[in-house]
Design a protein around this motif. Structure first.
Motif, PDB file in Angstrom:
ATOM      1  N   ASP A 236      23.822  13.098  -1.060  1.00 22.32           N
ATOM      2  CA  ASP A 236      24.228  14.347  -0.403  1.00 22.32           C
ATOM      3  C   ASP A 236      25.728  14.573  -0.491  1.00 22.32           C
ATOM      4  O   ASP A 236      26.183  15.698  -0.711  1.00 22.32           O
ATOM      5  CB  ASP A 236      23.836  14.316   1.083  1.00 22.32           C
ATOM      6  N   LEU A 240      27.576  17.849  -1.635  1.00 18.13           N
ATOM      7  CA  LEU A 240      28.379  18.673  -0.732  1.00 18.13           C
ATOM      8  C   LEU A 240      29.756  18.956  -1.331  1.00 18.13           C
ATOM      9  O   LEU A 240      30.290  20.064  -1.197  1.00 18.13           O
ATOM     10  CB  LEU A 240      28.515  17.970   0.624  1.00 18.13           C
ATOM     11  N   THR A 261      19.522  16.938  -4.061  1.00 14.99           N
ATOM     12  CA  THR A 261      20.296  15.754  -3.687  1.00 14.99           C
ATOM     13  C   THR A 261      19.374  14.691  -3.085  1.00 14.99           C
ATOM     14  O   THR A 261      18.197  14.936  -2.832  1.00 14.99           O
ATOM     15  CB  THR A 261      21.407  16.096  -2.670  1.00 14.99           C
ATOM     16  N   GLY A 268      24.057  17.074   4.798  1.00 19.47           N
ATOM     17  CA  GLY A 268      23.222  17.538   3.698  1.00 19.47           C
ATOM     18  C   GLY A 268      22.078  18.406   4.191  1.00 19.47           C
ATOM     19  O   GLY A 268      21.770  19.448   3.606  1.00 19.47           O
ATOM     20  N   ILE A 280      15.953  18.101  -0.837  1.00 22.22           N
ATOM     21  CA  ILE A 280      16.550  16.788  -0.588  1.00 22.22           C
ATOM     22  C   ILE A 280      15.450  15.729  -0.532  1.00 22.22           C
ATOM     23  O   ILE A 280      14.434  15.905   0.139  1.00 22.22           O
ATOM     24  CB  ILE A 280      17.366  16.755   0.723  1.00 22.22           C
TER      25      ILE A 280
END
Length: 329
Positions: A236, A240, A261, A268, A280
């Motif tokens: 993450d 980011l 991610t 995240g 994610i």
């Protein structure tokens, strides 16, 4: 690689009855060396504090050791293997009861692990594996299946572009070079997208699991390859950082460039809930309670599983919104 299809109850049951043989080597009499106060002393060497995930992992281990009544000797390797090897040797000199560590990289551990084995101190690997051919040098490995994490990321992408025929340019932000999660997340993802000739990884470079590095590398990607459809980031934090670079370039993350991610830390998940990340794959850092259970069993001379998997899931935008209010990390 073992697939993560155990239920939480089944995993707990396996640990409780300890039906699988341990790796062996130097740990059979470990239980007799606990301190005079009856406390188990655990020497733990952490990779560093390179991400929100790692910070949450450290907190889980420290809090779980305190709750379990285990005397924790904690060392931060600051991302350097030589620091970690030095810490492990220091733990051996201190005659701790059990050593646990999350390896910075996969290779180069045999010598120091043999020293621990010769000293009769059992070793537990956490979060990351080593590539040693001598599995008697450690008792167990507790952590995620990073290949499966990469596969989950690839599966989502394949489904997202199902039925479409246009080329898909993918850039990849790799984790720390030589580390198990970087190698395995890359492998799992690549294998899943290989069947679709439209998918092409046009750039792949390490961002060292760090947000600042993710931003810097993504800036380079955007300058050299303006036509980017998808970003796959191995954690993450790098994702980011990349979002900052994408926005600075006048593009909309999650729309102009789809983002996948791994980790599912709070920052995240927040970006996912806002649509800046599209998907994610979870990698839970909360290994502390399971680790302390294993430490107690190893110290008592009990047999334990040679591989312990953590239970994890995946998140879409809607699922992130639902999970965020009670997210622990």
């Amino acid at each position: 690689m073992v697939r993560r299809n155990w239920s939480a109850a089944a995993l707990t049951g396996v640990l409780a009855v300890s039906v699988l043989a341990g790796c062996g080597g130097g740990g059979d009499d470990a239980g007799s060396d606990s301190g005079s106060d009856g406390k188990i002393t655990l020497g733990f060497s952490q990779v560093g504090a390179e991400s929100g995930w790692r910070t949450a992992n450290t907190k889980s281990i420290q809090e779980s050791a305190a709750s379990a009544g285990i005397d924790l000797k904690f060392s931060d390797a600051q991302g350097k293997q030589e620091n970690q090897i030095s810490a492990i040797r220091n733990f051996i000199t201190q005659k701790v009861d059990v050593i646990a560590f999350s390896p910075v990289v996969t290779s180069g551990w045999d010598a120091v692990l043999k020293e621990a084995k010769d000293a009769g101190i059992p070793v537990i690997l956490t979060d990351r594996a080593v590539d040693s051919q001598d599995t008697s040098l450690y008792k167990t490995f507790i952590g995620s299946d990073f290949i499966v994490e990469g596969e989950k990321a690839g599966d989502w992408l394949v489904k997202e572009y199902e039925g479409k025929t246009e080329p898909v340019n993918i850039v990849e932000l790799q984790g720390t070079t030589g580390s198990a999660p970087a190698l395995d997340r890359q492998k799992g993802f690549a294998e899943k997208i290989a069947a679709n000739p439209n998918f092409k990884i046009v750039k792949s470079q390490t961002g060292d699991f760090k947000r600042a590095d993710g931003k810097t590398v993504m800036e380079t990607f955007l300058q050299s390859t303006p036509d980017i459809d998808v970003l796959y980031a191995h954690n993450d934090d790098m994702g980011l950082g990349a979002i900052e670079a994408i926005e600075a370039a006048g593009k909309k993350p999650g729309t102009d460039i789809k983002i996948i991610t791994v980790d599912a830390v709070k920052d995240g998940m927040t970006a996912l809930s806002e649509g800046k990340i599209n998907f994610i794959v979870e990698c839970s850092p909360l290994l502390g309670p399971q680790l302390m259970d294993l430490v107690k069993k190893v110290d008592a001379g009990e047999e334990i599983p040679t591989r312990v998997l953590t239970e994890e899931t995946t998140f879409t935008q809607a699922q992130a919104k639902e999970a965020l209010p009670t997210r622990q990390y």
